[in-house]
Design a protein around this motif. Structure first.
Motif, PDB file in Angstrom:
ATOM      1  N   LEU A  64      -9.761   3.287   0.306  1.00 64.32           N
ATOM      2  CA  LEU A  64      -8.445   3.362  -0.655  1.00 64.32           C
ATOM      3  C   LEU A  64      -8.782   2.764  -2.020  1.00 64.32           C
ATOM      4  CD1 LEU A  64      -6.039   5.165  -0.674  1.00 64.32           C
ATOM      5  CD2 LEU A  64      -4.784   3.133  -0.125  1.00 64.32           C
ATOM      6  N   PRO A  65      -9.137   3.416  -3.109  1.00 64.96           N
ATOM      7  CA  PRO A  65      -9.286   2.765  -4.393  1.00 64.96           C
ATOM      8  C   PRO A  65      -8.116   1.864  -4.853  1.00 64.96           C
ATOM      9  CG  PRO A  65      -9.586   5.153  -4.718  1.00 64.96           C
ATOM     10  CD  PRO A  65      -9.080   4.805  -3.219  1.00 64.96           C
ATOM     11  N   THR A  87       0.785  -1.152  -0.028  1.00 63.41           N
ATOM     12  CA  THR A  87      -0.187  -0.066  -0.072  1.00 63.41           C
ATOM     13  C   THR A  87       0.763   1.209   0.046  1.00 63.41           C
ATOM     14  OG1 THR A  87      -1.688  -1.082   1.196  1.00 63.41           O
ATOM     15  CG2 THR A  87      -1.879   1.225   0.820  1.00 63.41           C
ATOM     16  N   ALA A 101      -1.257   6.084 -17.027  1.00 66.28           N
ATOM     17  CA  ALA A 101      -2.186   5.279 -16.087  1.00 66.28           C
ATOM     18  C   ALA A 101      -2.105   5.726 -14.567  1.00 66.28           C
ATOM     19  CB  ALA A 101      -2.406   3.674 -16.336  1.00 66.28           C
ATOM     20  N   SER A 102      -0.959   5.820 -14.315  1.00 67.02           N
ATOM     21  CA  SER A 102      -1.008   6.345 -12.836  1.00 67.02           C
ATOM     22  C   SER A 102      -1.000   7.646 -12.465  1.00 67.02           C
ATOM     23  CB  SER A 102       0.839   6.447 -12.541  1.00 67.02           C
ATOM     24  OG  SER A 102       1.389   4.914 -12.638  1.00 67.02           O
ATOM     25  N   TYR A 147       6.526   5.621 -19.297  1.00 69.95           N
ATOM     26  CA  TYR A 147       6.982   4.601 -18.830  1.00 69.95           C
ATOM     27  C   TYR A 147       6.086   3.291 -19.380  1.00 69.95           C
ATOM     28  CZ  TYR A 147       8.796   0.655 -15.777  1.00 69.95           C
ATOM     29  OH  TYR A 147       9.429  -0.525 -15.339  1.00 69.95           O
ATOM     30  N   ALA A 151      -4.427   7.164 -12.046  1.00 67.44           N
ATOM     31  CA  ALA A 151      -4.968   6.799 -10.620  1.00 67.44           C
ATOM     32  C   ALA A 151      -4.980   7.670  -9.673  1.00 67.44           C
ATOM     33  CB  ALA A 151      -3.934   5.602 -10.629  1.00 67.44           C
ATOM     34  N   ILE A 183       5.973  -4.207  -9.686  1.00 69.20           N
ATOM     35  CA  ILE A 183       6.861  -5.171  -8.756  1.00 69.20           C
ATOM     36  C   ILE A 183       6.821  -6.603  -9.034  1.00 69.20           C
ATOM     37  CG2 ILE A 183       7.012  -5.865  -6.308  1.00 69.20           C
ATOM     38  CD1 ILE A 183       5.812  -3.193  -5.218  1.00 69.20           C
ATOM     39  N   PHE A 208      -7.777   8.930  -6.944  1.00 69.66           N
ATOM     40  CA  PHE A 208      -7.619   8.979  -5.546  1.00 69.66           C
ATOM     41  C   PHE A 208      -8.133  10.266  -5.043  1.00 69.66           C
ATOM     42  CE2 PHE A 208      -4.697  10.485  -1.932  1.00 69.66           C
ATOM     43  CZ  PHE A 208      -5.194   9.749  -1.084  1.00 69.66           C
ATOM     44  N   TYR A 230       4.400   1.834  -0.293  1.00 68.69           N
ATOM     45  CA  TYR A 230       5.230   1.900  -1.290  1.00 68.69           C
ATOM     46  C   TYR A 230       4.478   2.358  -2.648  1.00 68.69           C
ATOM     47  CZ  TYR A 230       8.452   0.886  -5.053  1.00 68.69           C
ATOM     48  OH  TYR A 230       9.103   0.890  -6.176  1.00 68.69           O
ATOM     49  N   PRO A 231       3.553   1.344  -3.285  1.00 69.02           N
ATOM     50  CA  PRO A 231       2.921   1.850  -4.310  1.00 69.02           C
ATOM     51  C   PRO A 231       2.281   2.993  -4.342  1.00 69.02           C
ATOM     52  CG  PRO A 231       2.453  -0.627  -3.665  1.00 69.02           C
ATOM     53  CD  PRO A 231       3.022   0.163  -2.552  1.00 69.02           C
ATOM     54  N   PHE A 232       1.725   3.500  -3.362  1.00 65.78           N
ATOM     55  CA  PHE A 232       0.884   4.454  -3.317  1.00 65.78           C
ATOM     56  C   PHE A 232       1.959   5.623  -3.570  1.00 65.78           C
ATOM     57  CE2 PHE A 232      -0.627   8.284  -0.745  1.00 65.78           C
ATOM     58  CZ  PHE A 232      -1.986   8.343  -1.157  1.00 65.78           C
ATOM     59  N   PHE A 292       5.598   7.552 -10.725  1.00 68.02           N
ATOM     60  CA  PHE A 292       5.238   7.134 -12.055  1.00 68.02           C
ATOM     61  C   PHE A 292       4.416   8.054 -12.872  1.00 68.02           C
ATOM     62  CE2 PHE A 292       6.483   2.755 -10.429  1.00 68.02           C
ATOM     63  CZ  PHE A 292       7.570   2.728 -11.265  1.00 68.02           C
ATOM     64  N   GLN A 330      -7.157   0.924  -7.473  1.00 67.82           N
ATOM     65  CA  GLN A 330      -6.424   1.127  -8.728  1.00 67.82           C
ATOM     66  C   GLN A 330      -5.097   2.094  -8.501  1.00 67.82           C
ATOM     67  OE1 GLN A 330      -9.696   0.870  -8.380  1.00 67.82           O
ATOM     68  NE2 GLN A 330     -10.095  -0.167 -10.320  1.00 67.82           N
ATOM     69  N   VAL A 331      -5.128   2.784  -7.181  1.00 66.40           N
ATOM     70  CA  VAL A 331      -3.864   3.698  -7.071  1.00 66.40           C
ATOM     71  C   VAL A 331      -2.494   3.011  -6.739  1.00 66.40           C
ATOM     72  CG1 VAL A 331      -3.050   5.409  -5.317  1.00 66.40           C
ATOM     73  CG2 VAL A 331      -5.519   5.449  -5.738  1.00 66.40           C
ATOM     74  N   GLN A 332      -2.980   1.662  -6.062  1.00 63.58           N
ATOM     75  CA  GLN A 332      -1.592   1.006  -6.042  1.00 63.58           C
ATOM     76  C   GLN A 332      -1.329  -0.156  -7.179  1.00 63.58           C
ATOM     77  OE1 GLN A 332      -4.196   1.402  -3.822  1.00 63.58           O
ATOM     78  NE2 GLN A 332      -3.671  -0.054  -2.032  1.00 63.58           N
ATOM     79  N   MET A 340       1.812   3.278 -18.698  1.00 62.24           N
ATOM     80  CA  MET A 340       1.968   3.262 -17.309  1.00 62.24           C
ATOM     81  C   MET A 340       2.067   4.406 -16.510  1.00 62.24           C
ATOM     82  SD  MET A 340       1.646   0.000 -16.433  1.00 62.24           S
ATOM     83  CE  MET A 340       1.462  -1.486 -17.103  1.00 62.24           C
ATOM     84  N   ILE A 364      -0.904  -0.307 -10.460  1.00 57.05           N
ATOM     85  CA  ILE A 364       0.294  -0.403 -11.571  1.00 57.05           C
ATOM     86  C   ILE A 364       1.621  -0.453 -10.703  1.00 57.05           C
ATOM     87  CG2 ILE A 364       1.456   1.427 -13.040  1.00 57.05           C
ATOM     88  CD1 ILE A 364      -1.418   2.476 -13.597  1.00 57.05           C
ATOM     89  N   PRO A 365       1.803   0.218  -9.684  1.00 57.16           N
ATOM     90  CA  PRO A 365       3.304  -0.154  -9.068  1.00 57.16           C
ATOM     91  C   PRO A 365       3.440  -1.558  -8.337  1.00 57.16           C
ATOM     92  CG  PRO A 365       2.457   1.790  -8.267  1.00 57.16           C
ATOM     93  CD  PRO A 365       1.392   1.639  -9.062  1.00 57.16           C
ATOM     94  N   GLN A 366       2.107  -2.065  -8.107  1.00 61.32           N
ATOM     95  CA  GLN A 366       2.264  -3.462  -7.858  1.00 61.32           C
ATOM     96  C   GLN A 366       2.424  -4.407  -8.962  1.00 61.32           C
ATOM     97  OE1 GLN A 366      -1.475  -4.218  -5.865  1.00 61.32           O
ATOM     98  NE2 GLN A 366      -1.250  -3.517  -3.882  1.00 61.32           N
ATOM     99  N   SER A 376       4.950   5.463  -5.068  1.00 66.79           N
ATOM    100  CA  SER A 376       5.738   5.005  -6.333  1.00 66.79           C
ATOM    101  C   SER A 376       4.705   5.502  -7.609  1.00 66.79           C
ATOM    102  CB  SER A 376       6.377   3.782  -6.287  1.00 66.79           C
ATOM    103  OG  SER A 376       5.385   2.921  -6.606  1.00 66.79           O
ATOM    104  N   SER A 377       3.623   5.386  -7.263  1.00 65.23           N
ATOM    105  CA  SER A 377       2.637   5.549  -8.595  1.00 65.23           C
ATOM    106  C   SER A 377       2.506   7.163  -8.690  1.00 65.23           C
ATOM    107  CB  SER A 377       1.214   4.974  -8.231  1.00 65.23           C
ATOM    108  OG  SER A 377       0.279   5.826  -7.338  1.00 65.23           O
TER     109      SER A 377
END
Lengths: 316, 277
Positions: free
Chosen positions: B118-119, A42, A285-286, A57, A289, B130, A293, A44-46, A52, B121-123, A282, B125-127, A48-49
């Protein structure tokens, strides 16, 4: 909220007894699966997106920094606006309609009549059908020529729209499908209804309040926290509609483009999926995203803010 | 009983309930009967509700054109791994925030609830990035690993249950010198069984019905789940409604059976939500 941990800890740590330390480590160990998962999947991706979203990318070449370009491009993207308006349609029409239907079913299920258990089973049944299967069933039900819905409409001499083939009727089709599954929400309302003290109704009856008054003055206020919860979950859900659209629009068979006739089923999550996993944009799309949010947070805050005026928390 | 009261307490409720039940049930009837019709019959106008003769061969054909048995197996593997993960992680976390007196319990509970809104979709793409870097695309790992870290809804559900278990139960064991892990595994876990069954059930349903996850992570048709298989079937045999409905019925049957046998667990989750107020 993460800051509260680090800023509060040093202040209190000095005075901790051995027992407090003991429980601190125990609590941490027991909670560690979630903490680790939260950080990796959650937090880290939050962030890093967010990074991005400022790059270009495609997965194969390293990300290229482009600053706010993606956001600027989105603001000029017609598909983006189409997806927003489709999604808002579902959020502001489908969500309240489905909520109302759930409440209505819950009220029906609250009648003390024989065989109510069987009705309860029937009303919840559609909700257990996998989304893909129920979307396929409704594609067939809504077939313009041979579907059951139009056969019925013709039989009672009502207009028979082309449903999933007509851009004006694709979203109403989706609402109809949603209504079929509204038994799931009804069950949550029913549990709450059965928690309303019977004495309230008896007292109101003594005062001569009719059914309508009792509904608005007792039932709705008593259910308001649950209505709020379901409203928020429904609104967030609207921004994540994906499977139904993908199946109803015929998936990849519709020439690679998702979203159905006239892009009328191009919802926010569908557009995002398309940009990320079909066009492999990517970064773009980020950015989508992150806009999602922000929108979801704003809507949730707005609903929570207005909720103070209509949600009653019992003085229990 | 007066006529007015009879109307109000019996006739009106039953009429409404039957009317609604009809709307909810008829699509099922249509699904099953379509799946048993011949290919000519489904395009007959005016349509007949009952098939002229039951074409069980549609089911056989669905199994022969698409390896549904194989997809079923793939799906079950994912379901089982997810259940194992959830039953390991979610109760641990729920225990930490409900029965261990430490500073983190309230904070973690608040964040768990916040992540519910928390939607995803926010995570997303990075997921994906990874998992792609780890070489996990086209494996079940991206679809199952998350379960081993717990899920907000299950943590919440189990917390509600744990709060209902009297503190004295663990305190007596503590007096006898039992460690927290022993109390957890030998006293609390057994009393938690009904709630754990609910978690297992919902994890199963979630993994079984998931579409977007497999769509993103499983490209190789040999690894497909039932949802992807069914969608693929739609792509290739779009107008063969009788077979498509047969395949949809096959896919729905396990869910319906689970629902009939586990109804009380479904009801439990309904009442858990009322704890939100």
């Amino acid at each position: 909220m993460l800051e509260t941990i680090s800023s509060a800890a040093p202040r209190r740590r000095r005075g901790w007894t051995r027992k407090e330390w003991h429980y601190f480590w125990l609590g941490l160990i027991f909670a560690s699966p979630w903490i680790i998962g939260f950080l990796i999947f959650t937090v880290y991706p939050f962030f890093s997106s967010l990074y991005f979203s400022l790059t270009e990318y495609d997965l194969f070449n390293p990300p290229k920094w482009v600053g706010m370009d993606n956001y600027a491009a989105i603001m000029k993207d017609r598909s983006f606006y189409k997806s927003i308006s489709n999604t808002l349609f579902m959020a502001f029409i489908s969500v309240p309609v489905t909520l109302f239907s759930s409440l209505l079913i819950a009220l029906l299920l609250n009648f003390k009549v024989k065989g109510i258990r069987y009705y309860r089973t029937i009303f919840y049944l559609p909700a257990v059908i996998p989304g893909v299967a129920s979307a396929l069933l409704w594609t067939w039900m809504l077939n313009p020529d041979f579907g059951l819905v139009n056969i019925f409409l013709r039989w009672v001499h009502l207009p028979d729209p082309a449903w999933l083939l007509d851009p004006r009727f694709t979203k109403p089709s989706l609402i109809l499908m949603g209504l079929w599954g509204s038994g799931a929400g009804a069950l949550i309302f029913l549990a709450a209804l059965q928690g309303v003290p019977q004495t309230y109704y008896e007292a109101a009856q003594v005062d001569g309040a009719n059914w309508w008054h009792r509904f608005w003055r007792i039932t709705v206020p008593a259910l308001s926290p649950i209505i709020l919860f379901q409203l928020i979950m429904g609104l967030i859900g609207a921004f994540q509609i994906f499977t139904e659209s993908y199946i109803l629009a015929g998936g990849k068979s519709s020439g690679g483009a998702l979203g159905g006739p006239g892009q009328s089923l191009l919802f926010y999550a569908v557009n995002l999926y398309q940009e990320a996993f079909i066009n492999l944009k990517m970064g773009y799309a980020s950015a989508l995203a992150w806009i999602l949010f922000v929108i979801v947070m704003l809507i949730t805050l707005l609903v929570l803010k207005t909720s103070k005026r209509w949600v009653y928390y019992g003085g229990e | 009983m007066s006529a007015g009261k009879l109307l109000r307490t019996k006739i009106f409720p039953h009429t409404m309930l039957i009317l609604f039940a009809f709307f909810f049930l008829f699509p099922f009837v249509w699904l099953v009967f379509t799946s048993l019709k011949s290919s000519n019959e489904i395009f007959e106008l005016p349509p007949r509700i009952l098939p002229e003769s039951f074409q069980w061969s549609n089911y056989k054909a669905a199994f022969q054109t698409v390896p549904f048995g194989h997809y079923m197996l793939n799906t079950l593997v994912i379901c089982v791994v997810c259940i194992v993960g959830q039953l390991f992680a979610s109760p641990l976390v729920a225990y930490s925030i409900s029965r261990i007196p430490w500073v983190g319990s309230k904070i973690i509970f608040a964040i768990v609830l916040a992540t519910m809104i928390l939607p995803s979709q926010v995570q997303l793409i990075p997921q994906y990035i990874i998992f792609a870097k780890l070489g996990w695309i086209n494996t079940i790992l991206p679809l199952t690993i998350g379960a081993f870290f717990g899920a907000p809804f299950y943590i919440f559900l189990l917390r509600q249950f744990l709060l209902g278990i009297p503190k004295e139960l663990s305190e007596a064991a503590k007096m006898d010198g039992a460690s927290e892990f022993r109390i957890y595994s030998q006293i609390i876990m057994p009393t938690l069984k009904p709630a754990l069954a609910t978690v297992a059930l919902f994890t199963f349903v979630g993994a079984y019905t998931d579409f977007m996850g497999p769509l993103i992570y499983l490209n190789d048709a040999a690894k497909w789940t039932l949802t992807l298989g069914l969608q693929g079937f739609q792509q290739d045999h779009g107008a063969q409604w009788e077979k498509l409905m047969a395949a949809s019925t096959i896919m729905a049957i396990p869910m319906i059976l689970l629902y009939f046998f586990g109804q009380k667990y479904y009801m439990q989750s309904g009442s858990a939500f009322t704890g939100f107020k």
